[in-house]
Design a protein around this motif. Sequence first.
Motif, PDB file in Angstrom:
ATOM      1  N   ASP A  46       0.932  -1.225  -0.119  1.00 14.69           N
ATOM      2  CA  ASP A  46       0.033   0.064  -0.013  1.00 14.69           C
ATOM      3  C   ASP A  46       1.069   1.302   0.048  1.00 14.69           C
ATOM      4  N   SER A  47       1.960   1.111   0.702  1.00 11.60           N
ATOM      5  CA  SER A  47       3.148   2.397   0.795  1.00 11.60           C
ATOM      6  C   SER A  47       4.305   1.965   1.056  1.00 11.60           C
ATOM      7  N   VAL A  48       5.272   2.539   0.429  1.00 13.22           N
ATOM      8  CA  VAL A  48       6.774   2.244   0.755  1.00 13.22           C
ATOM      9  C   VAL A  48       7.359   3.425   1.384  1.00 13.22           C
ATOM     10  N   VAL A  49       8.080   3.413   2.543  1.00 12.99           N
ATOM     11  CA  VAL A  49       8.586   4.476   2.856  1.00 12.99           C
ATOM     12  C   VAL A  49      10.172   4.273   2.353  1.00 12.99           C
ATOM     13  N   LEU A  50      10.765   5.158   1.926  1.00 13.32           N
ATOM     14  CA  LEU A  50      12.211   5.001   0.971  1.00 13.32           C
ATOM     15  C   LEU A  50      13.178   5.811   1.259  1.00 13.32           C
ATOM     16  N   ASP A  51      14.383   5.169   1.696  1.00  7.80           N
ATOM     17  CA  ASP A  51      15.474   6.103   1.761  1.00  7.80           C
ATOM     18  C   ASP A  51      16.122   6.324   0.466  1.00  7.80           C
ATOM     19  N   ILE A  52      16.546   7.422   0.161  1.00 10.09           N
ATOM     20  CA  ILE A  52      17.210   7.443  -1.341  1.00 10.09           C
ATOM     21  C   ILE A  52      18.812   7.029  -1.099  1.00 10.09           C
ATOM     22  N   THR A  53      19.295   7.093   0.057  1.00 14.01           N
ATOM     23  CA  THR A  53      20.831   6.720   0.296  1.00 14.01           C
ATOM     24  C   THR A  53      20.915   5.392   0.839  1.00 14.01           C
ATOM     25  N   LEU A  54      21.217   4.310   0.021  1.00 10.94           N
ATOM     26  CA  LEU A  54      21.318   2.986   0.341  1.00 10.94           C
ATOM     27  C   LEU A  54      22.775   2.373   0.097  1.00 10.94           C
ATOM     28  N   PRO A  55      23.342   1.426   0.743  1.00 12.68           N
ATOM     29  CA  PRO A  55      24.530   1.026   0.500  1.00 12.68           C
ATOM     30  C   PRO A  55      25.081   0.675  -1.044  1.00 12.68           C
ATOM     31  N   ASP A  56      24.041   0.060  -1.808  1.00 14.06           N
ATOM     32  CA  ASP A  56      24.429  -0.477  -3.134  1.00 14.06           C
ATOM     33  C   ASP A  56      23.592   0.005  -4.233  1.00 14.06           C
ATOM     34  N   GLY A  57      23.012   1.426  -4.007  1.00 10.53           N
ATOM     35  CA  GLY A  57      22.367   2.098  -5.126  1.00 10.53           C
ATOM     36  C   GLY A  57      21.573   3.241  -4.462  1.00 10.53           C
ATOM     37  N   THR A  58      20.888   3.953  -5.221  1.00 12.39           N
ATOM     38  CA  THR A  58      20.025   4.987  -4.786  1.00 12.39           C
ATOM     39  C   THR A  58      18.811   4.693  -4.844  1.00 12.39           C
ATOM     40  N   GLY A  59      17.816   5.027  -3.749  1.00  2.76           N
ATOM     41  CA  GLY A  59      16.457   4.704  -3.834  1.00  2.76           C
ATOM     42  C   GLY A  59      15.578   5.470  -4.895  1.00  2.76           C
ATOM     43  N   MET A  60      16.158   6.413  -5.338  1.00  2.88           N
ATOM     44  CA  MET A  60      15.529   7.291  -6.566  1.00  2.88           C
ATOM     45  C   MET A  60      15.247   6.316  -7.551  1.00  2.88           C
ATOM     46  N   LYS A  61      16.207   5.174  -7.847  1.00  2.00           N
ATOM     47  CA  LYS A  61      16.075   4.304  -8.860  1.00  2.00           C
ATOM     48  C   LYS A  61      14.775   3.379  -8.789  1.00  2.00           C
ATOM     49  N   LEU A  62      14.255   3.286  -7.475  1.00  2.00           N
ATOM     50  CA  LEU A  62      13.341   2.196  -7.075  1.00  2.00           C
ATOM     51  C   LEU A  62      12.050   2.964  -7.440  1.00  2.00           C
ATOM     52  N   ILE A  63      11.971   4.176  -7.471  1.00  2.78           N
ATOM     53  CA  ILE A  63      10.654   4.805  -7.751  1.00  2.78           C
ATOM     54  C   ILE A  63      10.012   4.175  -8.714  1.00  2.78           C
ATOM     55  N   SER A  64      10.805   4.211 -10.055  1.00  4.83           N
ATOM     56  CA  SER A  64      10.086   3.672 -11.353  1.00  4.83           C
ATOM     57  C   SER A  64       9.566   2.479 -11.308  1.00  4.83           C
ATOM     58  N   SER A  65      10.486   1.611 -10.482  1.00  5.53           N
ATOM     59  CA  SER A  65       9.938   0.040 -10.234  1.00  5.53           C
ATOM     60  C   SER A  65       8.678  -0.039  -9.512  1.00  5.53           C
ATOM     61  N   ILE A  66       8.500   0.926  -8.486  1.00  5.29           N
ATOM     62  CA  ILE A  66       7.188   0.682  -7.701  1.00  5.29           C
ATOM     63  C   ILE A  66       6.152   1.114  -8.578  1.00  5.29           C
ATOM     64  N   ARG A  67       6.363   2.213  -9.422  1.00  3.11           N
ATOM     65  CA  ARG A  67       5.252   2.571 -10.078  1.00  3.11           C
ATOM     66  C   ARG A  67       4.948   1.706 -11.450  1.00  3.11           C
ATOM     67  N   GLU A  68       5.940   0.944 -11.614  1.00  3.31           N
ATOM     68  CA  GLU A  68       5.620  -0.050 -12.814  1.00  3.31           C
ATOM     69  C   GLU A  68       4.756  -1.246 -12.264  1.00  3.31           C
ATOM     70  N   HIS A  69       5.080  -1.706 -10.922  1.00  2.00           N
ATOM     71  CA  HIS A  69       4.334  -2.745 -10.336  1.00  2.00           C
ATOM     72  C   HIS A  69       2.886  -2.232  -9.770  1.00  2.00           C
ATOM     73  N   ASN A  70       2.811  -1.042  -9.347  1.00  2.52           N
ATOM     74  CA  ASN A  70       1.473  -0.827  -8.953  1.00  2.52           C
ATOM     75  C   ASN A  70       1.202   0.911  -8.736  1.00  2.52           C
ATOM     76  N   THR A  71       0.670   1.355  -9.558  1.00  4.70           N
ATOM     77  CA  THR A  71       0.655   2.726  -9.841  1.00  4.70           C
ATOM     78  C   THR A  71      -0.116   3.511  -8.483  1.00  4.70           C
ATOM     79  N   ASP A  72      -1.003   2.521  -7.736  1.00 10.23           N
ATOM     80  CA  ASP A  72      -1.555   3.178  -6.351  1.00 10.23           C
ATOM     81  C   ASP A  72      -0.819   3.042  -5.255  1.00 10.23           C
ATOM     82  N   THR A  73       0.276   2.655  -5.318  1.00 11.36           N
ATOM     83  CA  THR A  73       1.205   2.410  -4.020  1.00 11.36           C
ATOM     84  C   THR A  73       1.782   3.763  -3.645  1.00 11.36           C
ATOM     85  N   GLY A  74       1.547   4.189  -2.567  1.00 11.65           N
ATOM     86  CA  GLY A  74       1.933   5.306  -2.050  1.00 11.65           C
ATOM     87  C   GLY A  74       3.612   5.309  -1.756  1.00 11.65           C
TER      88      GLY A  74
END
Length: 224
Positions: A46-74
């Motif tokens: 239903d919702s993802v709480v996302l830190d953008i600074t991660l050890p192996d990448g940036t959380g910014m890149k996860l946003i598109s993956s979330i949106r592709e999977h479910n547009t209604d996810t907060g």
Amino acid sequence: MKLLFVEDEPVLAGEMLNYFSSLGYRCEQASTYTQAREKINAYTYDSVVLDITLPDGTGMKLISSIREHNTDTGIVIVSAKDSLPDKLEGLNLGADDYMTKPFYLEELNARIHALYRRKTLRGNDQISFDDFTIVPLSKMLFYKGEEVSLTRKEYELLMYFTVNKNRVVSKPSIAEHLWGDHFDQADNFDTVYVHLMNLRRKLNTCSQKDYIRTVYGMGYKFTV
């Protein structure tokens, strides 16, 4: 409500999991970009709480993956970065909100709930079908103003069906929704069947109508 916390700081991650679990949310956590991507691709939240600074990448890149999977996810970004360019980048990529660390868990809860009302409940405080009324805030079901007693799993199953009204949902998807990462604890789907039959019986007892239809070989469909 099912939440994913993508956070690599153990103390903060633990605080969020404990707080939101105590409120009745189903919570999962990922501490790396790789873990988060695997969960996002495998499950719906239903919702993802996302830190953008991660050890192996940036959380910014996860946003598109979330949106592709479910547009209604907060999507709520939580970050120590408070510059305007960072905020604009996250929001432009598809995040719904941006909070700067440190923050109050109560405020994060309020923002998550506001997103849930806007995206899933379409801004409503109640969900109605026929003479039934669901009140998500109190997790209660009423029929013609009288409370219908549901177990926690029956209520979660009813919400899952109403959100996915007129769609066929499979037993594995129901099990994953009810138990999250731990759905393998149900060695087979007998437990899902028991909760489903109990919910079907309670709804039918009130209205004399069968809302949950079996779609053989595929799953179940909730129709009004």
